[in-house]
Design a protein around this motif. Structure first.
Motif, mmCIF file in Angstrom:
data_model
loop_
_atom_site.group_PDB
_atom_site.id
_atom_site.type_symbol
_atom_site.label_atom_id
_atom_site.label_comp_id
_atom_site.label_asym_id
_atom_site.label_seq_id
_atom_site.Cartn_x
_atom_site.Cartn_y
_atom_site.Cartn_z
ATOM 1 N N MET A 264 0.821 -1.211 0.000
ATOM 2 C CA MET A 264 0.000 0.000 0.000
ATOM 3 C C MET A 264 0.855 1.261 0.000
ATOM 4 S SD MET A 264 -3.332 -0.776 2.405
ATOM 5 C CE MET A 264 -2.411 -0.971 3.918
ATOM 6 N N VAL A 265 1.908 1.294 0.817
ATOM 7 C CA VAL A 265 2.711 2.508 0.895
ATOM 8 C C VAL A 265 3.578 2.675 -0.347
ATOM 9 C CG1 VAL A 265 4.794 1.629 2.064
ATOM 10 C CG2 VAL A 265 3.992 3.957 2.526
ATOM 11 N N ASP A 266 4.041 1.562 -0.935
ATOM 12 C CA ASP A 266 4.816 1.672 -2.172
ATOM 13 C C ASP A 266 3.958 2.254 -3.297
ATOM 14 O OD1 ASP A 266 7.042 0.629 -0.971
ATOM 15 O OD2 ASP A 266 6.840 -1.388 -1.812
ATOM 16 N N ALA A 267 2.731 1.749 -3.416
ATOM 17 C CA ALA A 267 1.827 2.284 -4.448
ATOM 18 C C ALA A 267 1.514 3.750 -4.167
ATOM 19 C CB ALA A 267 0.542 1.462 -4.488
ATOM 20 N N LYS A 268 1.350 4.074 -2.884
ATOM 21 C CA LYS A 268 1.071 5.465 -2.506
ATOM 22 C C LYS A 268 2.253 6.367 -2.886
ATOM 23 C CE LYS A 268 -2.118 6.353 -0.178
ATOM 24 N NZ LYS A 268 -3.506 6.764 -0.513
ATOM 25 N N ASN A 269 3.467 5.923 -2.602
ATOM 26 C CA ASN A 269 4.659 6.699 -2.961
ATOM 27 C C ASN A 269 4.794 6.874 -4.468
ATOM 28 O OD1 ASN A 269 6.250 7.612 -0.672
ATOM 29 N ND2 ASN A 269 6.482 5.452 -0.134
ATOM 30 N N ASN A 270 4.531 5.803 -5.210
ATOM 31 C CA ASN A 270 4.636 5.886 -6.670
ATOM 32 C C ASN A 270 3.649 6.900 -7.254
ATOM 33 O OD1 ASN A 270 6.628 3.929 -6.658
ATOM 34 N ND2 ASN A 270 5.218 2.245 -7.095
ATOM 35 N N LEU A 271 2.420 6.850 -6.747
ATOM 36 C CA LEU A 271 1.416 7.789 -7.255
ATOM 37 C C LEU A 271 1.769 9.216 -6.836
ATOM 38 C CD1 LEU A 271 -1.179 8.369 -8.744
ATOM 39 C CD2 LEU A 271 -2.471 7.736 -6.680
ATOM 40 N N TYR A 272 2.238 9.396 -5.610
ATOM 41 C CA TYR A 272 2.658 10.729 -5.135
ATOM 42 C C TYR A 272 3.749 11.304 -6.039
ATOM 43 C CZ TYR A 272 5.179 14.147 -2.277
ATOM 44 O OH TYR A 272 5.823 15.267 -1.830
ATOM 45 N N ASN A 273 4.779 10.487 -6.323
ATOM 46 C CA ASN A 273 5.882 10.963 -7.154
ATOM 47 C C ASN A 273 5.407 11.326 -8.562
ATOM 48 O OD1 ASN A 273 7.780 10.652 -5.098
ATOM 49 N ND2 ASN A 273 8.208 8.519 -5.667
ATOM 50 N N GLU A 274 4.453 10.543 -9.094
ATOM 51 C CA GLU A 274 3.943 10.823 -10.433
ATOM 52 C C GLU A 274 3.151 12.124 -10.447
ATOM 53 O OE1 GLU A 274 4.573 10.058 -14.072
ATOM 54 O OE2 GLU A 274 5.002 8.397 -12.706
ATOM 55 N N ILE A 275 2.374 12.358 -9.398
ATOM 56 C CA ILE A 275 1.600 13.596 -9.323
ATOM 57 C C ILE A 275 2.540 14.799 -9.237
ATOM 58 C CG2 ILE A 275 -0.001 14.938 -7.898
ATOM 59 C CD1 ILE A 275 -1.292 12.222 -7.102
ATOM 60 N N LYS A 276 3.580 14.701 -8.405
ATOM 61 C CA LYS A 276 4.533 15.810 -8.289
ATOM 62 C C LYS A 276 5.230 16.067 -9.624
ATOM 63 C CE LYS A 276 5.539 17.605 -4.882
ATOM 64 N NZ LYS A 276 5.003 18.844 -4.237
ATOM 65 N N LYS A 277 5.562 14.984 -10.322
ATOM 66 C CA LYS A 277 6.192 15.130 -11.637
ATOM 67 C C LYS A 277 5.243 15.828 -12.611
ATOM 68 C CE LYS A 277 7.579 12.102 -15.476
ATOM 69 N NZ LYS A 277 7.717 10.677 -15.885
ATOM 70 N N ALA A 278 3.967 15.431 -12.609
ATOM 71 C CA ALA A 278 2.986 16.033 -13.516
ATOM 72 C C ALA A 278 2.749 17.500 -13.167
ATOM 73 C CB ALA A 278 1.681 15.260 -13.454
ATOM 74 N N GLN A 279 2.707 17.822 -11.865
ATOM 75 C CA GLN A 279 2.506 19.219 -11.464
ATOM 76 C C GLN A 279 3.652 20.102 -11.949
ATOM 77 O OE1 GLN A 279 2.046 18.695 -7.228
ATOM 78 N NE2 GLN A 279 -0.204 18.686 -7.342
ATOM 79 N N ALA A 280 4.886 19.556 -11.847
ATOM 80 C CA ALA A 280 6.039 20.318 -12.331
ATOM 81 C C ALA A 280 5.989 20.476 -13.844
ATOM 82 C CB ALA A 280 7.331 19.620 -11.916
ATOM 83 N N MET A 281 5.507 19.432 -14.534
ATOM 84 C CA MET A 281 5.387 19.457 -15.987
ATOM 85 C C MET A 281 4.334 20.480 -16.419
ATOM 86 S SD MET A 281 4.596 16.183 -18.441
ATOM 87 C CE MET A 281 5.868 15.239 -17.622
ATOM 88 N N LEU A 282 3.235 20.570 -15.670
ATOM 89 C CA LEU A 282 2.167 21.520 -16.000
ATOM 90 C C LEU A 282 2.663 22.954 -15.891
ATOM 91 C CD1 LEU A 282 -0.858 22.066 -16.623
ATOM 92 C CD2 LEU A 282 -1.229 22.035 -14.138
ATOM 93 N N GLY A 283 3.388 23.254 -14.822
ATOM 94 C CA GLY A 283 3.939 24.585 -14.643
ATOM 95 C C GLY A 283 2.865 25.665 -14.690
ATOM 96 N N GLU A 284 3.069 26.624 -15.548
ATOM 97 C CA GLU A 284 2.134 27.739 -15.686
ATOM 98 C C GLU A 284 1.079 27.481 -16.757
ATOM 99 O OE1 GLU A 284 2.186 30.284 -13.633
ATOM 100 O OE2 GLU A 284 3.906 29.353 -12.623
ATOM 101 N N SER A 285 1.103 26.302 -17.353
ATOM 102 C CA SER A 285 0.155 26.006 -18.425
ATOM 103 C C SER A 285 -1.272 25.977 -17.881
ATOM 104 C CB SER A 285 0.493 24.655 -19.077
ATOM 105 O OG SER A 285 -0.517 24.265 -19.980
ATOM 106 N N THR A 286 -2.211 26.324 -18.758
ATOM 107 C CA THR A 286 -3.631 26.290 -18.389
ATOM 108 C C THR A 286 -4.361 25.142 -19.096
ATOM 109 O OG1 THR A 286 -4.142 27.846 -20.171
ATOM 110 C CG2 THR A 286 -3.670 28.772 -17.976
ATOM 111 N N ASN A 287 -3.612 24.165 -19.564
ATOM 112 C CA ASN A 287 -4.203 23.047 -20.282
ATOM 113 C C ASN A 287 -5.225 22.345 -19.391
ATOM 114 O OD1 ASN A 287 -4.471 20.144 -21.127
ATOM 115 N ND2 ASN A 287 -3.092 20.819 -22.761
#
Length: 984
Positions: A264-287
């Motif tokens: 459970m915690v490994d899956a939670k960490n993986n999803l957390y890291n992916e969300i942080k990566k996506a947020q950084a990728m989004l940046g200032e975009s309004t997509n």
């Protein structure tokens, strides 16, 4: 790791309404101290360590759970008027020996402790040494942990461990000298928690350990994620803590419970890291689409703890990232355990020997899938297989890497598959170690791959592409081999996906010829590797990559169109070519369909072409034999099979695998029958021996097995080690340094007649042999049938060398049926008599035959004699019975004349080693010998005045037993007649 989704689902239902952190207390295992009870100790300051004893000094240490053995080193508590004392399970008493402050269990008399409970920590006690300890310096001092928290000490001023303490001590006013209590001699610690001990029943340790693991996991998440909550994510971490706490609250916590929480915690960490990566990728975009995908993933993170649902949310977000990047982007997280940091398949420990295949990966040895360590071992791998931290380099990731080291490397693949992809090009990278050593290269075919594309480690000029799988479209990483066993270099492969599926990974084998090398590494290990840090990026649809795959297969099919193959396969091939031609203007769907059609026909075409080439090669060989054996009896029957039956089958072209193999076998049988027709008294019959001089290297891929490598048994011969018949893989289980055919060593030796020898083989250019530190029982043999009855001579050439280790003479010998010739002299065989030698000795002891069953070549193996590097001629006479069978060959073992072996340090390293070459067979005469005696039915009219009975191996017996028995009749005229009878 086994997944526990049903258990997880049950937990989810229990935590739906839970929203607040549930603080937990550390687990306890403290027991009340009872006279006569058995305990282990747990220290308050180090609650996850367990008392055990070491093999190197016998002292008590606090070790991690996997290293300790609590039950074996528990102790029994006793109380009398002087206090408490303890004895260990080996009946010695526990206390401090003279001059020692490290607690041991080696006292012969009881030493007492004054034990008082802790006021602040119920269940924990202070243990103070009474005045009957042999080590006077510890009297009145408490037992505590050493500075490193490893072992139990009582520290006193002036002892060898001073000042060995934990957590710091109270200092004198000068701040340079520890304060020592003038009454007790005890150094005052700043924190005395490490003086507190719990007495624990060993039956409870396993459950306590599982609780402690889970406690550490939960409190780690709480301290890392919830002490200072991160906006937007706190609810998700709290949901996991709530679910894990329910597991922790159970009276009995199992390994499955811990695994569930970890998943459970490994899956939670993986999803957390992916969300942080996506947020950084989004940046200032309004997509809006990408923002919605991130929000959806965050909602799953905050409300779900099921690993499958979190993994699905992570994959969905990865695809959204790719779409946001215009159809391109990193999809590494769609793979599993891409940097081999998950050790769960190995029980959480690094592999120093043979481990299991890493979690998330599939592995194949010689085409057979292996998962467990036992399955790996069964393939013949013996040294190292698994994940450990012995690697380095800028291209690696994390601490761990996967690899193999073995004396010889089999065909090996490790891979995994990602489904549901869009067709197109995917860029794969990985960190790979392909190392040399001081003796040379170990590069063979180490390569990363994705679907049909492969990238080899070195330069294109360093490979013979014809010796690598014909299905693979090759590229080259252009790396230079380093002298290393740790340094990893980056490799990349552009893989084309044509059916929505990407299978990627790594392949290797031990084929040095494919790497255009002629000499194996003397230390072995050709083909070995270490592997780490797989990365995958979607590159979008690149038409040139698609056409490259299509053109590779289409060109290959066009080339095969001119080859001989089964008629039905040729029709399928032509239809595929006609119906799947595409040009540069074709749309992606048409190109992908053509790739799949061409790929699917390749295997049946290659198999059929190779089958007909096999028949063609067999026909060519048998046509040559028709000339060689033209004057032999039976040539006409042999010619009929070759020139009519086999030739017609080849020309007709309708035969499949079964028919072709059958006609090849028929030609071989007709040849053997023809050869037997040429066996005449006084003639050489060597032609009946298959591969007599080991010039046929087919069994080992056509290449020599140089020093440091192990090959399959020679074509035509059967190899047995310790009674087990060997094949290409099981030989590896004997830790051979060399076993196979090669050119021999380079020599420059002058013999006693002044002749100079520069090669060891005595016929042709190859010989066969074995070198192993611990030589097993070795037998190399083949059986010839259909021979005329009579006396034959077998010859061979054998080397037994006095090398760097010394005299290697053990039991090296040639044999034929029941006759044996030893390489050395009679004095070399005292306490190393083998069963076949003893049987020959017993036959000869009957003294009723002119044929000697045991003879000696009489060679010596003296230090300084350079001629021991030469193969020397050996010869023996033997008889063939009415059954026409001759079993011939070579035997040895690692036992010297004193009965010593290298394994028990009473024989030299490699004792029993050899090289053998040039077997020859001669038909001498039609005489019959006692080893072929007929039944005793008559006495020629002479009365029998005495009888003796013997077993077939020459042992005298009082009465005949069931089966065949040798009978020696003493007749009235003084003659002796020997024969055999069959007793029912």
């Amino acid at each position: 790791m086994k997944k526990n989704y049903l258990r997880i689902a049950a937990l989810l239902a229990a935590v739906v309404s839970s929203t607040s952190a549930m603080a937990i207390d550390p687990p306890t295992i403290a027991q009340e101290l009872v006279d006569g009870a058995t305990y282990t100790l747990i220290n308050y300051a180090k609650p996850d360590l367990y008392l055990s004893r070491t093999s190197w000094d016998g002292a008590y240490y606090l070790l991690d759970y996997g290293s300790s053995n609590c039950k074996s080193y528990a102790f029994v508590a006793h109380k009398d008027d002087d206090g408490w004392y303890f004895n260990s399970t080996d009946s010695t008493f526990i206390g401090y020996g003279v001059g020692l402050s490290n607690l041991n269990g080696n006292l012969t008399q009881a030493a007492h402790f004054i034990i008082t409970p802790s006021a602040d920590h119920p269940g924990f006690y202070r243990l103070v040494n009474a005045t009957d300890h042999p080590c006077e310096g510890v009297h009145g001092l408490p037992v505590h942990l050493s500075g490193g928290g490893q072992y139990l000490v009582s520290t006193f001023n002036g002892n060898q461990f001073f000042p060995d303490y934990m957590g710091g001590v109270e200092m004198m006013d000068d701040n340079t000298t520890p304060y020592v209590d003038p009454e007790t001699g005890w150094i005052h610690p700043l924190n005395a928690d490490h003086e507190l001990w719990a007495f624990a029943d060993t039956a409870h340790v396993a459950n306590y350990h599982q609780h402690m693991q889970l406690y550490t996991l939960i409190t780690g998440v709480e301290s890392q994620r919830l002490e200072v909550p991160e906006e937007g994510f706190a609810a998700g971490w709290q949901a996991w803590v709530d679910a894990a706490t329910l597991l922790y609250s159970k009276e009995e916590v199992t390994q499955d419970d811990y695994n569930t929480a970890t998943q459970m915690v490994d899956a939670k960490n993986n999803l957390y890291n992916e969300i942080k990566k996506a947020q950084a990728m989004l940046g200032e975009s309004t997509n809006a689409t990408f923002k919605a995908a991130i929000a959806k993933a965050l909602q799953t993170f905050c409300t779900v703890t099921d690993p499958d649902q979190q993994a699905a949310a992570q994959n969905e977000l990865i695809y959204a990232e790719v779409e946001f990047n215009g159809g391109k982007g990193d999809i590494t997280n769609l793979g599993q355990n891409m940097s081999f940091e998950d050790l769960s398949a190995q029980g959480g420990a690094e592999a120093t020997g043979l481990g299991a295949t890493p979690t998330g990966w599939n592995a194949y040895v010689n085409g057979k899938q292996v998962t467990t360590a036992d399955e790996v071992r069964a393939t013949g791998l013996t040294t190292w297989y698994g994940v450990n931290s012995d690697s380095e380099g800028e291209s690696k990731d994390g601490n761990l890497a996967f690899g193999i080291w073995n004396q010889s490397i089999p065909e090996f693949e490790i891979s995994q598959t990602i489904d549901g992809l869009e067709n197109g090009t995917y860029h794969i990278e990985a960190a790979v170690m392909v190392g040399a050593n001081g003796d040379g290269s170990r590069r063979t075919t180490q390569r990363i791959f994705g679907n049909l594309n492969s990238t080899l480690f070195g330069l294109e000029s360093e490979y013979d592409a014809s010796l690598i799988d014909a299905h693979e479209v090759l590229a080259y990483a252009n790396n230079s081999e380093l002298t290393t066993d740790r340094e990893m270099q980056n490799m990349a492969c552009d893989a084309y996906v044509y059916d929505g599926t990407l299978t990627f990974g790594f392949r290797t084998n031990g084929n040095i010829a494919a790497a255009k090398r002629t000499t194996a590494n003397p230390q072995g290990g050709d083909g070995w590797f270490k592997l780490d840090n797989f990365r995958i990026a979607k590159m979008g649809y690149v038409k040139d990559d698609a056409l490259n795959i299509y053109n590779f297969y289409f060109d290959k099919l066009m080339a095969f169109n001119d080859e001989k193959m089964q008629e039905s396969v040729a029709v399928d091939l032509q239809n595929t070519i006609d119906n799947n031609y595409v040009d540069d203007d074709a749309d992606p769907a048409a190109i992908d369909a053509a790739i799949m059609a061409c790929k699917n026909i390749i295997t049946p075409v290659v198999n059929s072409v190779n089958l007909y080439k096999k028949l063609e090669s067999a026909l060519e060989e048998h046509y040559q034999n028709l000339n060689t054996y033209a004057l032999y009896d039976g040539i006409d029957a042999y010619r009929q099979v070759v020139e009519v039956e086999a030739q017609d089958l080849y020309a007709d072209g309708t035969a499949g695998e079964e028919e072709i193999n059958a006609i090849i076998a028929k030609m071989d049988a007709a040849l053997e029958k023809c050869k037997l027709g040429g066996v005449k008294v006084g003639s050489e019959a060597t032609a009946l021996i298959k591969n007599p001089s080991f010039e046929d290297l087919t069994a080992q891929g056509g290449a020599g097995s140089e020093t440091g490598s192990v090959a399959a048994p020679p074509t035509g011969w059967t190899l047995t080690l310790n009674g087990d018949v060997q094949d290409a893989t099981t030989i590896n289980g004997y830790n051979m340094a060399w076993c196979g055919i090669n050119n021999g060593d380079a020599i420059n030796v002058t013999d006693g007649e002044g002749n100079t020898h520069t090669q060891q083989p005595t016929d042709g250019t190859h010989l066969w042999g074995i070198w192993s530190s611990n030589m097993p029982e070795v037998e190399l043999k083949q059986t010839i049938c259909g021979l005329p009855r009579g006396t034959y001579q077998l010859r061979a050439n054998v080397m037994v060398e006095n090398n760097w280790a010394g005299n290697n003479v053990t039991t090296q010998r040639v044999f034929a049926n029941s006759c044996v010739q030893m390489w050395g002299g009679e004095g070399d065989y005292i306490d190393n008599i083998t069963p076949d030698m003893q049987q020959a000795i017993n036959f000869d002891a009957l003294n009723d035959d002119t044929l000697k069953h045991l003879t000696y070549a009489g060679y010596t193996c003296e230090s300084g004699d350079e001629t021991t590097s030469l193969l020397k001629p050996m010869a023996l006479y033997f008889d063939v019975q009415a059954d026409g069978t001759a079993t011939i060959g070579f035997r040895t073992n690692g036992v010297n004349k004193e009965g010593g072996t290298f394994a028990n340090s009473t024989a030299v390293n490699g004792a029993g080693w050899f090289k053998v070459d040039n077997f020859r067979l001669f038909f001498i005469n039609e005489d019959s010998h006692v080893s072929g005696i007929s039944s005793v039915n008559t006495d020629n009219g002479q009365p029998i005045v005495g009888q003796e009975y013997y077993t077939l191996d020459g042992q005298r017996i009082a009465q005949p037993h069931k089966g065949v028995v040798i009978v020696k009749n003493r007749l009235a005229n003084g003659t002796v007649k020997v024969g055999k009878i069959f007793v029912e």
